[in-house]
Design an enzyme around this catalytic site. Structure first.
Site, short mmCIF file in Angstrom:
data_model
loop_
_atom_site.label_atom_id
_atom_site.label_comp_id
_atom_site.label_asym_id
_atom_site.label_seq_id
_atom_site.Cartn_x
_atom_site.Cartn_y
_atom_site.Cartn_z
N ASP A 15 -1.99 -0.34 5.71
CA ASP A 15 -2.36 0.25 7.01
C ASP A 15 -3.83 0.59 7.14
OD1 ASP A 15 -2.29 2.38 5.10
OD2 ASP A 15 -2.35 3.78 6.78
N ASP B 40 0.87 -1.17 0.00
CA ASP B 40 0.00 0.00 0.00
C ASP B 40 0.92 1.24 0.00
OD1 ASP B 40 -2.32 1.66 0.71
OD2 ASP B 40 -1.41 1.72 2.71
O1 LIG Z 1 -4.44 3.03 -0.42
P1 LIG Z 1 -3.52 4.15 0.00
O2 LIG Z 1 -2.30 4.26 -0.84
O3 LIG Z 1 -3.21 4.08 1.47
O4 LIG Z 1 -4.38 5.47 -0.22
C1 LIG Z 1 -5.48 5.76 0.63
C2 LIG Z 1 -5.72 7.24 0.63
O5 LIG Z 1 -4.44 7.83 0.92
C3 LIG Z 1 -4.36 9.25 0.90
O6 LIG Z 1 -5.00 9.76 2.06
C4 LIG Z 1 -4.37 9.38 3.26
O7 LIG Z 1 -3.04 9.93 3.30
C5 LIG Z 1 -3.00 11.39 3.30
C6 LIG Z 1 -1.54 11.81 3.24
O8 LIG Z 1 -0.80 11.26 4.29
C7 LIG Z 1 -3.72 11.91 4.55
O9 LIG Z 1 -3.74 13.33 4.56
C8 LIG Z 1 -5.17 11.37 4.56
O10 LIG Z 1 -5.81 11.75 5.77
C9 LIG Z 1 -5.19 9.85 4.45
O11 LIG Z 1 -6.52 9.36 4.31
C10 LIG Z 1 -4.92 9.80 -0.38
O12 LIG Z 1 -4.91 11.20 -0.33
C11 LIG Z 1 -6.31 9.25 -0.67
O13 LIG Z 1 -6.75 9.71 -1.91
C12 LIG Z 1 -6.21 7.73 -0.71
O14 LIG Z 1 -7.48 7.17 -1.01
#
Ligand SMILES: O=P(O)(O)OC[C@H]1O[C@H](O[C@H]2O[C@H](CO)[C@@H](O)[C@H](O)[C@H]2O)[C@H](O)[C@@H](O)[C@@H]1O
Length: 381
Positions: A316, A121
């Protein structure tokens, strides 16, 4: 290659993954997972319910889910409801989901005679969680670790982000990428090594939700408009999904935000709403997720055979649970949850943070180098 069945999914996710008889020896999954005392049943149920009901709202609404996802809330609620000592609870959880670093030898021993395939991920696994989604950069040392892993094992990034965006962060052309929660899959841009040639020849590229593209564009604009007045709200277009971030929204405004999102989605019954880390995720209501993407990639690599492969998935987020469950369905594989706090999970092992993920990846590389060297040595004797 078998095409997936595409249809509107049911709202609601069952709490326990379906039990699969494992025909393979050496499985790392004790199943069903032992349930110790700890997180109170009601909190556990809430932590598991990831489908929020895009229309009029499911049995359990978006606002409650947003509150329960906040680490402070979840912890306080669990402690209050169960009267559990937080340290005891953590120790019990660690006994059920031990550190993948502490159990490294056990993990690699299970790969004997099998091909390891690594699934990673991105956010919260390879990069630390930060307030601004556009600034979630991975370190150069992490990039080097992932590059080394990919030299030895087929490696895929499986992310909720749009594929181009996650590629911009990772910048490694030799990897497989599954963006938009697995709805946009592409193989390496150029040859990494001849070992991967077979999969590349098949030209892995799969977009099971392509007909949703105009709808997602439209809903992205409507969500941006509907949440414009909520300070801190950020709407991110992830091509086949839309993320509505509330990490920087005052908790007092969460109700308003969830109402705004649900209001927009009422006009789109073919979309569904799930939740990640301080983010509401709007996605096509098809039966496709990170778990299906994992299966698809294994099949594309010609490694779907249970006896010959050991998939290792590190993630995560709640959306990574679909991949952990897919490993359990296969009856084999290593699911590793990245979390500092006890969480209900279908993963077998845990790592606390991205820094530990990097240590684990580097150990994997070192172990592979040493086992190759020892094999060469034995052959020369
Ligand atoms: O599947 P992933 O690669 O873990 O993506 C899931 C989401 O990740 C991002 O959001 C998350 O990380 C951000 C930066 O650290 C944080 O600000 C946010 O609160 C988290 O949810 C990404 O921006 C999303 O679009 C993804 O879906």
């Amino acid at each position: 290659m078998a095409k997936p069945s595409v249809g509107v999914s049911e709202v609601g996710v069952s709490a326990a993954p379906a039990q699969a008889a494992c025909p393979c020896p050496g499985t790392l999954f004790p199943y069903p997972p032992p349930r110790g005392a700890g997180i109170a049943a009601s909190v556990r149920r809430k932590c598991l319910q990831v489908e929020l009901g895009a229309g009029a709202g499911g049995a359990w609404g978006a606002l409650e889910s947003m509150r329960a996802s906040s680490p402070t809330h979840a912890k306080a609620a669990a402690a209050l409801a169960a009267g559990v000592d937080v340290d005891d609870e953590r120790a019990a959880w660690m006994a059920r989901h031990p550190s993948a670093l502490g159990k490294f030898e056990e993990i690699v021993a299970a790969s004997e005679g099998k091909r390891i395939v690594v699934f990673l991920d991105y956010d919260g696994t390879l990069s630390p969680i930060v307030d601004d989604p556009d600034a979630a950069f991975m370190s150069e040392t992490m990039r080097m670790a992932v590059r080394s892993v990919a030299k030895h094992f087929p490696t895929a990034i499986v992310s909720g982000r749009c594929r181009d965006k996650v590629f911009e962060f990772v910048k490694l052309a030799e990897l497989y990428y599954a963006g938009s929660h697995g709805m946009d899959i592409k193989g390496p841009a150029k040859a990494a090594s001849s070992r991967h040639a077979k999969a590349k020849a098949k030209g892995v590229l799969f977009q099971p939700a392509s007909e949703f593209l105009p709808m997602i564009e439209e809903v992205h604009e409507r969500l941006a408009e509907a949440t414009r007045c909520i300070p801190g709200a950020k709407v991110e277009n992830n091509k086949f999904c839309v993320s509505v971030h509330f990490r920087c929204v005052d908790e007092k405004m969460w109700g308003e935000l969830s109402e705004a999102v649900k209001g927009v989605l009422r006009g789109y019954p073919k979309l569904r709403l799930t939740q990640g880390r301080m983010v509401l995720e709007v996605r096509p209501g098809i039966k496709w997720d990170k778990g299906r993407a994992l299966e698809f990639l294994l099949e594309s690599l010609g490694l779907a055979e249970c006896a010959s492969v050991l998939p290792v998935y590190i993630g995560d987020d709640r959306t990574d649970e679909d991949a952990f469950k897919a490993l359990r369905r296969r009856g084999q594989g290593v699911g590793i949850l990245v979390s500092k706090h006890p969480k209900e999970t279908a993963a077998s092992y845990s790592l606390r943070e991205p820094a530990e993920v990097m240590d684990f990846l580097l150990r994997l590389v070192e172990w592979k180098r040493l086992s190759r060297a020892s094999l060469r040595h034995r052959l020369l004797q």
